[in-house]
Scaffold this motif. Structure first.
Motif, PDB file in Angstrom:
ATOM      1  N   ALA A 395       0.832  -1.208   0.000  1.00 33.81           N
ATOM      2  CA  ALA A 395       0.000   0.000   0.000  1.00 33.81           C
ATOM      3  C   ALA A 395       0.865   1.257   0.000  1.00 33.81           C
ATOM      4  CB  ALA A 395      -0.930  -0.005   1.219  1.00 33.81           C
ATOM      5  N   GLY A 396       1.905   1.249   0.826  1.00 35.35           N
ATOM      6  CA  GLY A 396       2.793   2.412   0.885  1.00 35.35           C
ATOM      7  C   GLY A 396       3.480   2.688  -0.430  1.00 35.35           C
ATOM      8  N   THR A 397       3.936   1.629  -1.089  1.00 41.84           N
ATOM      9  CA  THR A 397       4.605   1.783  -2.384  1.00 41.84           C
ATOM     10  C   THR A 397       3.665   2.376  -3.424  1.00 41.84           C
ATOM     11  OG1 THR A 397       5.973  -0.150  -1.887  1.00 41.84           O
ATOM     12  CG2 THR A 397       5.888   0.574  -4.181  1.00 41.84           C
ATOM     13  N   LEU A 398       2.430   1.865  -3.489  1.00 38.23           N
ATOM     14  CA  LEU A 398       1.457   2.361  -4.465  1.00 38.23           C
ATOM     15  C   LEU A 398       1.074   3.812  -4.182  1.00 38.23           C
ATOM     16  CD1 LEU A 398      -0.883  -0.753  -4.779  1.00 38.23           C
ATOM     17  CD2 LEU A 398       0.696   0.122  -6.499  1.00 38.23           C
ATOM     18  N   ILE A 399       0.884   4.132  -2.907  1.00 38.40           N
ATOM     19  CA  ILE A 399       0.508   5.505  -2.540  1.00 38.40           C
ATOM     20  C   ILE A 399       1.616   6.484  -2.930  1.00 38.40           C
ATOM     21  CG2 ILE A 399       0.094   7.057  -0.587  1.00 38.40           C
ATOM     22  CD1 ILE A 399      -1.379   4.713   0.762  1.00 38.40           C
ATOM     23  N   LEU A 400       2.862   6.130  -2.628  1.00 33.23           N
ATOM     24  CA  LEU A 400       3.985   6.998  -2.992  1.00 33.23           C
ATOM     25  C   LEU A 400       4.079   7.173  -4.500  1.00 33.23           C
ATOM     26  CD1 LEU A 400       6.751   5.757  -0.520  1.00 33.23           C
ATOM     27  CD2 LEU A 400       5.578   7.963  -0.482  1.00 33.23           C
ATOM     28  N   PHE A 401       3.828   6.074  -5.251  1.00 32.52           N
ATOM     29  CA  PHE A 401       3.894   6.131  -6.717  1.00 32.52           C
ATOM     30  C   PHE A 401       2.855   7.100  -7.273  1.00 32.52           C
ATOM     31  CE2 PHE A 401       2.179   4.490 -10.765  1.00 32.52           C
ATOM     32  CZ  PHE A 401       3.305   4.650 -11.565  1.00 32.52           C
ATOM     33  N   VAL A 402       1.624   6.973  -6.785  1.00 32.08           N
ATOM     34  CA  VAL A 402       0.546   7.827  -7.293  1.00 32.08           C
ATOM     35  C   VAL A 402       0.744   9.267  -6.836  1.00 32.08           C
ATOM     36  CG1 VAL A 402      -1.930   8.261  -7.225  1.00 32.08           C
ATOM     37  CG2 VAL A 402      -1.103   5.924  -7.432  1.00 32.08           C
ATOM     38  N   LEU A 403       1.088   9.461  -5.561  1.00 29.23           N
ATOM     39  CA  LEU A 403       1.251  10.817  -5.037  1.00 29.23           C
ATOM     40  C   LEU A 403       2.375  11.561  -5.750  1.00 29.23           C
ATOM     41  CD1 LEU A 403       0.797  10.420  -1.176  1.00 29.23           C
ATOM     42  CD2 LEU A 403      -0.856  11.207  -2.863  1.00 29.23           C
ATOM     43  N   ALA A 404       3.432  10.834  -6.111  1.00 28.25           N
ATOM     44  CA  ALA A 404       4.554  11.477  -6.797  1.00 28.25           C
ATOM     45  C   ALA A 404       4.162  12.021  -8.161  1.00 28.25           C
ATOM     46  CB  ALA A 404       5.703  10.476  -6.949  1.00 28.25           C
ATOM     47  N   LEU A 405       3.114  11.465  -8.749  1.00 33.57           N
ATOM     48  CA  LEU A 405       2.703  11.862 -10.104  1.00 33.57           C
ATOM     49  C   LEU A 405       1.260  12.361 -10.138  1.00 33.57           C
ATOM     50  CD1 LEU A 405       4.269   8.769 -11.899  1.00 33.57           C
ATOM     51  CD2 LEU A 405       5.248  11.047 -11.780  1.00 33.57           C
ATOM     52  N   PHE A 406       0.792  12.917  -9.005  1.00 35.22           N
ATOM     53  CA  PHE A 406      -0.597  13.365  -8.891  1.00 35.22           C
ATOM     54  C   PHE A 406      -0.692  14.867  -9.170  1.00 35.22           C
ATOM     55  CE2 PHE A 406      -4.483  14.556  -6.573  1.00 35.22           C
ATOM     56  CZ  PHE A 406      -5.339  13.577  -7.019  1.00 35.22           C
ATOM     57  N   PRO A 407      -1.701  15.336  -9.913  1.00 34.47           N
ATOM     58  CA  PRO A 407      -1.823  16.766 -10.243  1.00 34.47           C
ATOM     59  C   PRO A 407      -2.406  17.577  -9.076  1.00 34.47           C
ATOM     60  CG  PRO A 407      -3.645  15.570 -11.229  1.00 34.47           C
ATOM     61  CD  PRO A 407      -2.771  14.547 -10.550  1.00 34.47           C
ATOM     62  N   PHE A 408      -1.639  17.723  -8.002  1.00 35.18           N
ATOM     63  CA  PHE A 408      -2.151  18.370  -6.787  1.00 35.18           C
ATOM     64  C   PHE A 408      -2.637  19.795  -7.026  1.00 35.18           C
ATOM     65  CE2 PHE A 408       0.452  15.054  -4.798  1.00 35.18           C
ATOM     66  CZ  PHE A 408      -0.442  14.593  -3.850  1.00 35.18           C
ATOM     67  N   LYS A 409      -1.856  20.553  -7.761  1.00 29.15           N
ATOM     68  CA  LYS A 409      -2.187  21.971  -7.950  1.00 29.15           C
ATOM     69  C   LYS A 409      -3.559  22.160  -8.589  1.00 29.15           C
ATOM     70  CE  LYS A 409      -0.339  26.278  -9.862  1.00 29.15           C
ATOM     71  NZ  LYS A 409       0.774  26.889 -10.636  1.00 29.15           N
TER      72      LYS A 409
END
Length: 525
Positions: A395-409
């Protein structure tokens, strides 16, 4: 006990999140009133209001389906009946909409129509999440799909934006997908052919470009049913009947319907001002860019993994699922018009594939951990078998992967406190410019009624008089404000101010207008 809590806990969190999102969108709509958020809404409202006020069901034109006008009329009727309880209004004749100001005469009644289309969006969202749950067999997929969709800025900002056929089409397409992927198999002709025909007819009556849904059902019959020709023929008959039932005047005035449809086809082939795009790879790339910008690179890459995993697990279901978005993208890529609203359905379907990709990647990470544990003795001593720890690592690996490439702004911007730009501009003018002379261009989008009631010293200026008004202010060495819409006239005014070394200016920009302060010395505002 723990399993029961886990089972219903996910569902409870899902329902609470959907409920909170629905309330947020409802508040967003209220904060936009009494104005419409899009110029195209007048075409839907005009015919809908005529149905409510005069009982006239004949559409004014056939470039768009009349079905949306009838649904709009139903929504307005609900709003009218709810407001009738308060005794404020006793006749539908007073209902009106001003295309010039994009203003509703009775916004509380129009909320009925806007809430109807908001409901279409929310139901489509929920169906997408349950389809993801069905295809993965995992309860947590409800939340994963939900989070990915709610992270799409265009979906968040668009569904409450204005009454439009794309949201309506999204609803009926997702109903069609739910029919294929969520219902239990049945062999009766009515449920196998007639019901799908009704759903497809409603899709086409919502928007003609949704025609690939016909192919989706054809593949469903070929891959899962025996009497393909019978079922497909009955379905097509149901499609035609449904289309003309909800668009009766398309049959009555068939020649006008045919002419307007041809005109719309020509429109998409030749272009539409700033929305014109070169057909082919350029348009195709723009569609993919739209999806990636909204969902983020992480979710988009997971969707590619999801497609691979889907075909590997069940190629029949995968082919049926992919037929609609693939044909839609292929067909629209051949057009010369790029309206982002036409692709909002992709922001609901692609997250389902991303969810499948999440579990595919999670399985491979777990297998990697297992292989590493078995092949490295030192590693196995340190990292003994622990299912909970394995799940946490995955779960941690997947979350980090998505968060690193997520359009937060873009996502956070779409969830900001929302108020119609015209109302925000009007409030700012009253709060900050009282006591100062203000020249407001006649075409500027402000709430004139509110300004009239305030103590503001302002005058409305025609386009032809704006520059003369500015020159008079310079000659008399007065200080003042101009409120000018974005465009060439604003550029011309700013150029003249920049060329005059004896004066300076401050600028406050809003979405559709700019406030310019002309003064003789520097003083920020």
């Amino acid at each position: 006990m723990v399993k029961t809590v886990a089972k219903y806990g996910v569902l409870l969190i899902f329902l609470l999140t959907v409920g909170a999102f629905s309330l947020y969108q409802d508040l967003r709509i209220k904060n936009s009133l009494p104005y419409s958020e899009h110029v195209d809404e007048q075409h839907r409202l005009k015919d809908g209001l005529r149905v409510v006020k005069h009982g006239d069901f004949e559409p004014s034109y056939y470039k768009k389906s009349a079905f949306i006008s009838y649904l709009t009329a139903a929504g307005i009727s609900m709003g009218y009946l709810l407001e009738a309880r308060k005794g404020y209004i006793r006749s539908t004749n007073v209902l009106n909409y001003s295309p010039m100001n994009r203003k509703y005469s009775h916004p509380s009644i129009m909320m009925g129509a806007k809430r109807l289309f908001l409901a279409f969006s929310i139901i489509g969202l929920v169906l997408a999440c349950f389809i993801g749950r069905e295809l993965t067999g995992q309860r947590s997929s409800l939340l994963i799909t939900l989070v990915i969709i709610l992270g799409a800025s265009s979906f968040v900002s668009y569904i409450g934006h204005y009454i439009n056929e794309n949201v309506q089409g999204l609803f009926f397409v997702m109903l069609s997908y739910a029919y294929i992927f969520l219902r239990k198999d049945d062999h009766s002709v009515f449920k196998v052919a007639v019901v799908p025909g009704i759903l497809v007819g409603l899709c086409l009556a919502s928007k003609f470009t949704l025609w690939p849904i016909v192919v989706t059902f054809l593949l469903y019959y070929i891959l899962y049913k025996k009497d393909v020709y019978l079922n497909f023929s009955v379905m097509l008959l149901a499609v035609v009947c449904t289309f003309f039932v909800v668009n009766p005047y398309s049959l009555i005035n068939y020649n006008q319907f045919l002419a307007d449809t041809a005109s719309e086809i020509s429109h998409y082939s030749t272009g539409h001002r700033r929305f014109t795009i070169e057909p082919g790879l350029t348009h195709f790339g723009a569609i993919l860019g739209y999806v990636v910008r909204n969902l983020g690179l992480g979710s988009s890459l997971l969707a590619l993994l999801g497609i691979y995993s889907f075909f590997k697990q069940d190629w029949r279901k995968a082919l049926i699922f992919m037929s609609f978005p693939s044909l839609l993208i292929y067909f629209m890529s051949g057009q010369s018009v790029l309206f982002p609203r036409n692709y909002i359905i992709l922001l609901v379907l692609v997250p389902i594939l991303s969810t499948i990709g999440v579990f595919f990647l999670a399985d491979h990470i777990r297998h990697f951990i297992t292989r590493s544990r078995n092949s490295a003795s030192d590693f196995s001593k340190f990292f003994k078998f622990n299912p909970k720890l394995d799940k946490a690592v995955v779960a941690g690996t997947l979350i980090l992967f998505v968060l690193a490439l997520f359009p937060f702004k873009a996502t956070f911007a779409s969830y900001g406190y929302y108020k119609n730009d015209r109302l925000r501009l009007t409030e700012w003018i009253i709060e900050n410019l009282e006591g100062h002379p203000v020249a407001i261009l006649a075409t500027a989008k402000v709430n004139g009624a509110v300004l009239e009631k305030s103590n503001l010293d302002f005058e409305k200026v025609e386009r032809s008089d704006l520059i003369n008004n500015y020159k008079a202010m310079v000659r008399e060495k007065r200080e003042g404000f101009f409120v000018v819409p974005q465009g060439r006239l604003l550029d011309r005014l700013l150029k003249k101010i920049e060329d005059n070394s004896s004066i300076s200016m401050d600028i406050r920009r809003f979405k559709r207008a700019v406030v310019v302060r002309v003064k003789n010395k520097e003083k920020k505002f």
